[in-house]
Design a protein around this motif. Structure first.
Motif, PDB file in Angstrom:
ATOM      1  N   PRO A  10       0.452  -1.376  -0.778  1.00  0.00           N
ATOM      2  CA  PRO A  10      -0.061   0.018  -0.185  1.00  0.00           C
ATOM      3  C   PRO A  10       0.311   0.952   0.160  1.00  0.00           C
ATOM      4  CG  PRO A  10      -0.978  -1.443   1.580  1.00  0.00           C
ATOM      5  CD  PRO A  10       0.319  -2.235   0.978  1.00  0.00           C
ATOM      6  N   LYS A  11       2.491   1.444   0.892  1.00  0.00           N
ATOM      7  CA  LYS A  11       2.917   2.046   0.307  1.00  0.00           C
ATOM      8  C   LYS A  11       3.556   2.393  -0.775  1.00  0.00           C
ATOM      9  CE  LYS A  11       6.402   4.751   3.506  1.00  0.00           C
ATOM     10  NZ  LYS A  11       7.305   3.745   4.580  1.00  0.00           N
ATOM     11  N   ASP A  12       3.364   1.490  -1.341  1.00  0.00           N
ATOM     12  CA  ASP A  12       4.284   2.154  -3.245  1.00  0.00           C
ATOM     13  C   ASP A  12       3.308   3.290  -4.530  1.00  0.00           C
ATOM     14  OD1 ASP A  12       5.216  -0.635  -2.255  1.00  0.00           O
ATOM     15  OD2 ASP A  12       4.838  -1.792  -3.967  1.00  0.00           O
ATOM     16  N   ASN A  13       4.408   4.003  -4.202  1.00  0.00           N
ATOM     17  CA  ASN A  13       4.357   4.554  -5.296  1.00  0.00           C
ATOM     18  C   ASN A  13       4.738   4.301  -6.945  1.00  0.00           C
ATOM     19  OD1 ASN A  13       6.599   5.013  -5.757  1.00  0.00           O
ATOM     20  ND2 ASN A  13       6.755   6.897  -4.724  1.00  0.00           N
ATOM     21  N   ILE A  57      11.223   6.809  -4.467  1.00  0.00           N
ATOM     22  CA  ILE A  57      10.868   5.185  -5.081  1.00  0.00           C
ATOM     23  C   ILE A  57      10.198   4.439  -4.119  1.00  0.00           C
ATOM     24  CG2 ILE A  57      10.737   3.590  -6.687  1.00  0.00           C
ATOM     25  CD1 ILE A  57      10.417   5.970  -8.228  1.00  0.00           C
ATOM     26  N   TYR A  58       9.689   4.142  -3.957  1.00  0.00           N
ATOM     27  CA  TYR A  58       8.909   2.758  -2.549  1.00  0.00           C
ATOM     28  C   TYR A  58       8.725   1.966  -3.772  1.00  0.00           C
ATOM     29  CZ  TYR A  58       9.105   6.114   1.345  1.00  0.00           C
ATOM     30  OH  TYR A  58       9.760   7.464   1.595  1.00  0.00           O
ATOM     31  N   MET A  59       8.810   0.337  -3.319  1.00  0.00           N
ATOM     32  CA  MET A  59       8.790  -0.470  -3.629  1.00  0.00           C
ATOM     33  C   MET A  59       8.618  -1.479  -2.416  1.00  0.00           C
ATOM     34  SD  MET A  59       8.960  -1.761  -7.455  1.00  0.00           S
ATOM     35  CE  MET A  59       8.761  -3.175  -7.148  1.00  0.00           C
ATOM     36  N   TYR A  60       7.451  -2.456  -2.150  1.00  0.00           N
ATOM     37  CA  TYR A  60       7.460  -3.351  -1.221  1.00  0.00           C
ATOM     38  C   TYR A  60       7.599  -3.273   0.004  1.00  0.00           C
ATOM     39  CZ  TYR A  60       9.215  -7.064  -4.580  1.00  0.00           C
ATOM     40  OH  TYR A  60       9.331  -8.006  -5.848  1.00  0.00           O
ATOM     41  N   GLY A  61       6.750  -1.507  -0.278  1.00  0.00           N
ATOM     42  CA  GLY A  61       6.905  -0.543   1.613  1.00  0.00           C
ATOM     43  C   GLY A  61       7.893  -0.418   1.770  1.00  0.00           C
ATOM     44  N   ILE A  62       9.054  -0.008   0.529  1.00  0.00           N
ATOM     45  CA  ILE A  62      10.742   0.754   1.454  1.00  0.00           C
ATOM     46  C   ILE A  62      10.953   1.705   0.449  1.00  0.00           C
ATOM     47  CG2 ILE A  62      10.849  -1.847   2.725  1.00  0.00           C
ATOM     48  CD1 ILE A  62      13.186  -2.784   0.919  1.00  0.00           C
ATOM     49  N   ILE A  63      12.008   2.294   0.771  1.00  0.00           N
ATOM     50  CA  ILE A  63      12.818   3.265  -0.312  1.00  0.00           C
ATOM     51  C   ILE A  63      13.599   1.762  -1.171  1.00  0.00           C
ATOM     52  CG2 ILE A  63      14.185   4.689  -0.694  1.00  0.00           C
ATOM     53  CD1 ILE A  63      13.733   5.743   2.046  1.00  0.00           C
ATOM     54  N   LYS A 408      15.561  -5.435  -6.345  1.00  0.00           N
ATOM     55  CA  LYS A 408      16.246  -6.714  -6.502  1.00  0.00           C
ATOM     56  C   LYS A 408      16.258  -6.778  -5.360  1.00  0.00           C
ATOM     57  CE  LYS A 408      19.664  -9.789  -8.502  1.00  0.00           C
ATOM     58  NZ  LYS A 408      21.636  -9.367  -9.508  1.00  0.00           N
ATOM     59  N   SER A 409      16.906  -6.399  -4.594  1.00  0.00           N
ATOM     60  CA  SER A 409      16.973  -7.408  -3.081  1.00  0.00           C
ATOM     61  C   SER A 409      15.872  -6.749  -1.840  1.00  0.00           C
ATOM     62  CB  SER A 409      17.928  -5.603  -1.989  1.00  0.00           C
ATOM     63  OG  SER A 409      19.255  -6.338  -2.393  1.00  0.00           O
ATOM     64  N   ALA A 410      14.752  -6.162  -2.136  1.00  0.00           N
ATOM     65  CA  ALA A 410      13.681  -6.346  -1.572  1.00  0.00           C
ATOM     66  C   ALA A 410      12.438  -7.455  -1.808  1.00  0.00           C
ATOM     67  CB  ALA A 410      12.907  -4.868  -2.475  1.00  0.00           C
ATOM     68  N   GLY A 411      13.160  -7.820  -3.170  1.00  0.00           N
ATOM     69  CA  GLY A 411      12.212  -9.197  -3.728  1.00  0.00           C
ATOM     70  C   GLY A 411      12.989 -10.164  -3.564  1.00  0.00           C
ATOM     71  N   ALA A 412      14.595 -10.474  -3.376  1.00  0.00           N
ATOM     72  CA  ALA A 412      15.239 -11.045  -3.418  1.00  0.00           C
ATOM     73  C   ALA A 412      14.990 -11.410  -1.707  1.00  0.00           C
ATOM     74  CB  ALA A 412      16.793 -11.026  -2.942  1.00  0.00           C
ATOM     75  N   ALA A 413      14.449 -10.786  -0.898  1.00  0.00           N
ATOM     76  CA  ALA A 413      14.270 -10.550   0.195  1.00  0.00           C
ATOM     77  C   ALA A 413      12.953 -11.720   0.377  1.00  0.00           C
ATOM     78  CB  ALA A 413      14.596  -9.513   1.199  1.00  0.00           C
ATOM     79  N   LYS A 414      12.354 -11.521  -0.382  1.00  0.00           N
ATOM     80  CA  LYS A 414      10.705 -12.942   0.418  1.00  0.00           C
ATOM     81  C   LYS A 414      10.637 -13.938   0.403  1.00  0.00           C
ATOM     82  CE  LYS A 414       8.411  -8.730   0.266  1.00  0.00           C
ATOM     83  NZ  LYS A 414       7.472  -8.182   1.665  1.00  0.00           N
ATOM     84  N   LYS A 415      12.088 -15.148  -0.448  1.00  0.00           N
ATOM     85  CA  LYS A 415      12.307 -16.107   0.074  1.00  0.00           C
ATOM     86  C   LYS A 415      12.389 -16.367   1.202  1.00  0.00           C
ATOM     87  CE  LYS A 415      16.487 -16.324  -2.007  1.00  0.00           C
ATOM     88  NZ  LYS A 415      16.432 -15.280  -2.022  1.00  0.00           N
ATOM     89  N   GLY A 416      12.551 -15.162   2.437  1.00  0.00           N
ATOM     90  CA  GLY A 416      12.960 -15.567   3.531  1.00  0.00           C
ATOM     91  C   GLY A 416      11.852 -15.232   4.606  1.00  0.00           C
TER      92      GLY A 416
END
Length: 548
Positions: A10-13, A57-63, A408-416
């Motif tokens: 929800p925080k993504d722009n 720029i925000y994705m996955y709720g983070i910068i 890339k990292s924000a998506g990669a961390a979803k593995k955890g």
């Protein structure tokens, strides 16, 4: 139902295009109307609003980046108009609570594995032959040539038969038919295995052990000790030259640190002590053969799912990896944590930007502090040679929508997944605590999978959006596709397809169940991972310099 765009948090722009979108198209999203200023290829992102230069720029709720110039509403973001940016991180800032997934249906499930004297359970039964120094690589290769075909471990090489057929047709003067011959037209058959309960003899080679820093040799011995300790290994034959930095005494010390009462058979031979190459190879082959007769007595028996240690890896990632494949691994990681099993998330350069979230999930301040220390030391070592985590995305990543390391990292961390982080492991340290551990390793696929097997992973899940054939000598590597197109294009390397999440056919929870079921079948030896079928035995020890 196939949606055309997705807002991950929800925080993504910015929105993610789930299909190709053309300039001038009108996109409706939750009451917002966006006229696309530019074409947006599937997997890429576009702005939800007008942005000024320097906007976040925000994705996955983070910068995940900042704009390099003003952007219009509905404009695709690229490497030309945004750059990598992340939020700062410190120690733990808030308490953490977790609601584990429902796993009642899995609590009594088992897999059939090899039970080791120390209580570990393997998903395979391998014998290792590995040198302590690169000078012994040739002797390892000689042993490989002697063993694999004679004992039936060699897999048919269809391309050998292809060359033979092409040669015969050429000699017969039949040049016109050369392009009509393919491996699928030729029959191949392998020798029958002598030892039915041994999955293979794995011959590892490397370029370390001497000539580098003493720390590199220490780490190499620790890694080899971790491989011997891995539950998928019955024992090992070690070849030493004699004068190298990576001494047998160091290896024995590393094994004793793992278990002072070590019970696995380890055969160590030193060429400078044995004299001729012939003497050493005779002894090595005879001793190894006798050890194989003992290892073959072991058989698979039922074990609880808590005996699984699963490595979580990604490589050849695309803009869908963090939406479908990686969250599916995260679901499995959470399920296994709830069942008392262990999972390992590595690739520290691909955790850049999500550090604070991970720190807050650490169960102790000591673990949080260790993670901060390792991340900062790694980043500093990269910067010291003129590099940095921001240079991590590959050309393939960028082409398919991962245009900054933070994205890339924000998506990669979803593995955890979302579970507590129970331990922080430096390179070669073993995963011993039930739950999720973070392991310091490079983002390089093979260096990372090599590290996870050395830290005890008996299964590795590997997501990919572009396709990569990476495997591991001792640990089955299950390839998970992020999209339908890849699964259809490269079925020889893909084991499980999560593209149904993108198309709206499946949920992450459903894919988690499907993946765990597949893991059980592989762990039980009932089906083989595609990487094992291809004999993809990749092994690269990490020299503690800079490798992103």
């Amino acid at each position: 139902m196939l949606h055309r765009v997705l807002r991950i948090h929800p925080k993504d722009n910015v929105l993610v295009a789930l299909t190709d979108l053309k300039a001038g198209e009108k996109v409706l999203f939750e009451g917002l109307e966006i006229n696309l200023f530019s074409s947006v290829p599937a997997k890429h992102k576009f702005t939800m609003e007008t942005m000024e230069e320097g906007a976040t720029i925000y994705m996955y709720g983070i910068i995940v980046g900042k704009t390099m110039r003003s952007l219009k509403k509905g404009e695709v973001i690229t490497t030309e108009n945004i750059v990598h940016q992340t939020a700062p991180f410190t120690g733990k800032r808030k308490s953490f609570s977790w609601n584990p997934p429902e796993v009642d249906r899995w609590k009594n499930r088992t897999f059939d594995g090899f039970h080791r004297p120390d209580g570990q359970v393997g998903t395979a039964n391998y014998w290792l032959v590995v040198p302590l120094v690169f000078c012994e690589n040739r002797n390892v290769d000689i042993m490989k040539q002697a063993f694999v075909e004679e004992l039936g471990f060699a897999k048919p090489n269809p391309y050998k038969y292809l060359v033979r057929e092409l040669k015969q047709r050429y000699l017969q003067g039949d040049k016109d038919s050369l392009q009509q011959v393919g491996v699928e037209t030729l029959e191949q058959a392998g020798e029958e295995k002598l030892f039915k309960n041994i999955d293979g003899i794995k011959f590892l080679t490397h370029n370390g052990g001497c000539g580098g820093t003493r720390q590199d040799s220490e780490a190499l011995c620790a890694l080899i000790a971790g491989y011997i300790n891995n539950p998928n290994v019955a024992g090992a034959t070690i070849l030493s030259l004699g004068c190298q930095n990576a001494q047998p005494a160091i290896l024995r010390e590393k094994l004793a640190q793992i278990d002072p009462d070590y019970k696995k058979p380890v055969i160590i031979l030193e060429q400078q002590e044995e004299g001729t190459e012939n003497n050493m190879l005779n002894k090595a082959i005879q001793a190894t053969f006798l050890a194989l007769t003992e290892a073959d007595q072991q058989q698979r028996k039922a074990a609880p799912l808590s005996q699984l240690t699963i490595g979580l890896e990604c490589g050849g990632s695309d803009g869908f990896s963090g939406i479908s494949a990686n969250p599916s691994l995260g679901q499995v990681s959470d399920m296994l944590a709830a069942l008392g099993g262990k999972t390992i998330l590595s690739e520290f350069p691909e955790l850049c930007g999500v550090e604070q979230e991970l720190i807050n999930r650490c169960t102790t301040d000591a673990n949080a502090d260790k993670f901060v220390r390792l991340m900062r030391a790694y980043a500093a070592s990269a910067e010291a040679v003129g590099s940095g985590f921001d240079m991590n995305p590959s050309p393939g990543n960028i082409k398919d929508g991962l245009i900054t390391d933070a994205i890339k990292s924000a998506g990669a961390a979803k593995k955890g997944g979302t579970s507590p982080i129970v331990d922080i492991l430096d390179y070669t340290e073993l995963a011993t605590k039930p739950g999720l551990s973070l392991l310091c390793s490079p983002g390089n696929d093979v260096e990372s999978t090599t590290a996870m097997a050395g830290s005890g992973a008996n299964i590795i899940l590997f997501t990919t959006g572009l396709g990569t054939p990476t495997g591991n000598p001792i640990t089955p590597v299950i390839k998970v596709s992020s999209n339908h197109k890849l699964a259809e294009k490269m079925p020889d390397i893909i084991d499980v397809n999560t593209g149904g999440i993108i198309s709206g056919e499946k949920t992450i929870e459903e894919m988690g169940d499907e993946l765990l079921e597949h893991i059980i079948q592989v762990a039980s030896g009932k089906i083989k991972a595609k990487a094992d079928i291809l004999n993809q035995d990749d092994f690269i020890p990490w020299k503690r310099g800079v490798s992103l």
